[in-house]
Design a protein around this motif. Structure first.
Motif, mmCIF file in Angstrom:
data_model
loop_
_atom_site.group_PDB
_atom_site.id
_atom_site.type_symbol
_atom_site.label_atom_id
_atom_site.label_comp_id
_atom_site.label_asym_id
_atom_site.label_seq_id
_atom_site.Cartn_x
_atom_site.Cartn_y
_atom_site.Cartn_z
ATOM 1 N N GLN A 1 8.461 2.291 0.653
ATOM 2 C CA GLN A 1 9.781 2.654 -0.764
ATOM 3 C C GLN A 1 8.695 3.186 -2.027
ATOM 4 O OE1 GLN A 1 10.210 -1.258 -0.441
ATOM 5 N NE2 GLN A 1 12.764 -0.541 -0.639
ATOM 6 N N GLY A 2 8.941 4.299 -1.111
ATOM 7 C CA GLY A 2 8.183 5.403 -2.752
ATOM 8 C C GLY A 2 6.522 5.165 -3.136
ATOM 9 N N TRP A 3 6.444 6.012 -3.673
ATOM 10 C CA TRP A 3 5.015 6.883 -3.557
ATOM 11 C C TRP A 3 3.827 5.506 -3.571
ATOM 12 C CZ3 TRP A 3 3.540 10.757 -1.233
ATOM 13 C CH2 TRP A 3 3.433 11.701 -0.846
ATOM 14 N N GLN A 4 3.609 4.681 -4.057
ATOM 15 C CA GLN A 4 3.316 3.517 -4.317
ATOM 16 C C GLN A 4 2.695 2.839 -3.222
ATOM 17 O OE1 GLN A 4 3.529 0.804 -7.673
ATOM 18 N NE2 GLN A 4 2.046 0.944 -8.409
ATOM 19 N N ARG A 5 3.961 1.829 -2.515
ATOM 20 C CA ARG A 5 3.709 1.475 -1.484
ATOM 21 C C ARG A 5 3.712 2.379 -0.421
ATOM 22 N NH1 ARG A 5 9.103 -2.701 -1.990
ATOM 23 N NH2 ARG A 5 8.741 -3.789 -4.000
#
Lengths: 356, 137
Positions: free
Chosen positions: A30-34
């Motif tokens: 979910q998303g770039w960070q994860r």
């Protein structure tokens, strides 16, 4: 992998990145960070080569402001040969290519475009240039986050705005397709970049080509007639944004971006046209297509952005044009070339109509 | 199933309550909407359909009942309006996540959205069950 993902994060809309990663069997989180954390903990060495290939393809085709110049057959042959013979210098940018350099490794902002790659494939031949710009974004500052007692400032100011400077590395391409006597100048158009800036970047690349003395590019094809041609062709794509003026002195900007919906058939739009009784005058259009390829569903978009001035000003009655197209949400060649083909389809139809 | 039967079942389930009355009134309005006009129904849209004075707890409860029960006529979706004022329809899985945990990544940038619950607008799409019959207006 983190370096690759950060380069992608700088350049790609998230939906495009997800499609690209999934096409290689890399399921995003979910998303770039994860996603970055997921693959930092479990790197996928075997995917690096194919991922870099896809990124290089995206560099040619992703989030581009594109102008098309018609050229003679002999010019086509000369400029393809010229590009093929270009020597790519050795420097930090070329060593990093197809990735961008991290902002803290970039020394100079605003230098002229530098050649980083020459590309040859089944579609054409292109010279890839890079340069670095600074984009400024404005953000409202919540005083409570910065000072203990915001009341001192709240009496004096209604809003406090901060300026954020972002160093952005752009890729611009001078592309000569095999199957058309044309040159496409494709320049990156990241979020936050104004159209004026995009035109300035285009001018730099055109100047580079003209300085070669192989070719003299003057005016690109006027894309304004595509607005009505695409709007009126209800079988071609879904219109997701439309700006138009009316004879009743109103300027409208309609948007409808839910999947599968088309402004052309939206009840309010239809009722408005019927009630108006006179033709609307489009000056801004975004149209989306669905392109299915290799079990992947792609949704590229074409934007043609004029102003409420429409086709005429005092200085140029009937001649105000749209010189560049915003082509976005493309993963690679398949969807980008699809958009270009639709543009040429309508341009050729318009030529035939004028001829008859 | 006929709409009148649906309303009877609903009253039996909810009893003589304001929520039941609002559900019945909503059903009467929703069955006369076509698909094109039922794509994005907000709480405000539904309030106006009923000429109801405000978006209060009974109305919100009635709408939720019509999305999540066996009498569901509406599907719930969400749309992010980001700090730039741009609209991004959410995938249902992402909408459900923000409802559950408040976590959302921006559909355009992939970055985490701060205070996502304050930036996501719920809306409802008409989803009449197959075979539901009603008399025309």
């Amino acid at each position: 992998m983190e370096k690759i993902f950060n380069s992608m994060r700088d350049r790609m809309p998230w939906p495009v990145a997800r499609v690209l990663l999934r096409s290689l069997g890399l399921e995003p989180s979910q998303g770039w960070q994860r996603t970055i954390k997921k693959y930092a903990d479990a790197p996928q060495q075997k995917h690096i080569g194919p991922l870099l290939d896809k990124i290089e393809e995206h560099n040619l085709c992703g989030e581009k402001f594109t102008k098309i110049y018609e050229i003679e057959p002999e010019e086509h042959r000369l400029v393809q040969n010229w590009i093929s013979g270009l020597e790519v210098p050795e420097n930090l940018f070329t060593r990093a290519y197809p990735l961008t350099l991290p902002a803290n490794e970039i020394d100079e902002i605003g230098a002229p475009p530098q050649l980083v790659s020459v590309v040859r494939n089944d579609d054409g031949i292109g010279a890839v240039y890079t340069h670095v710009i600074r984009l400024t974004t404005r953000e409202k500052i919540e005083l409570g986050d910065l000072v203990d007692d915001p009341s001192v400032f709240e009496d004096q100011y209604d809003e406090i705005i901060g300026l954020k400077y972002r160093t952005v590395q752009l890729f611009s391409i001078a592309w000569v397709p095999h199957d058309r006597n044309a040159i496409e100048i494709r320049t990156d158009m990241p979020a936050g970049m104004s159209t004026d800036f995009a035109h300035a970047v285009q001018s730099q690349i055109r100047r580079t080509l003209n300085d070669s003395e192989i070719i003299e590019l003057n005016r690109p094809i006027d894309l304004f007639p595509l607005l009505e041609a695409i709007y009126e062709d209800s079988r071609d794509g879904l219109v997701v944004e439309l700006g138009f003026s009316t004879t009743s002195a109103s300027v409208k900007n309609e948007k409808m971006r839910r999947a599968g919906l088309d402004l052309r058939t939206e009840p309010y739009h239809l009722a408005g046209k019927k009630g108006l009784g006179t033709p609307i005058e489009p000056f801004r259009l975004f149209v989306r297509w669905t392109v299915a390829t290799d079990d992947i569903r792609l949704t590229p978009e074409l934007g043609l952005v004029g102003t409420a001035r429409g086709r005429s000003t005092i200085g140029e009655p009937g001649k105000v044009g749209i010189s560049g197209a915003i082509i976005r949400n493309c993963v690679g060649r398949a969807d980008f070339e699809y958009v270009i083909s639709r543009m040429h389809h309508h341009l050729e139809s318009l030529k035939e109509e004028v001829g008859t | 199933m006929k709409v009148d039967e649906l309303k009877l079942e609903l009253n039996a389930a909810l009893g003589t309550t304001q929520v039941a009355s609002l559900c019945v009134q909503l059903i009467d309005q929703l069955v006369h909407l076509d698909d094109a006009h039922g794509q994005m129904l907000t709480y405000t849209s539904l309030q106006k359909l009923l000429n109801y004075p405000e978006i209060d707890t009974p109305l919100v409860s009635a709408v939720h009942f019509l999305t999540s029960s066996r009498y569901a006529l509406l599907e719930a979706h969400g749309q992010l309006i980001d700090d730039d004022g741009d609209e991004y329809p959410l995938e249902d899985v992402d909408f459900n996540e923000v409802l559950k945990s408040g976590f959302l990544v921006h559909p355009g940038t992939g970055e985490i959205v701060i205070d996502a619950k304050d930036k996501v607008m719920p809306y409802f799409a008409l989803s009449l069950p197959k075979g539901l019959e009603w008399a025309p207006k």
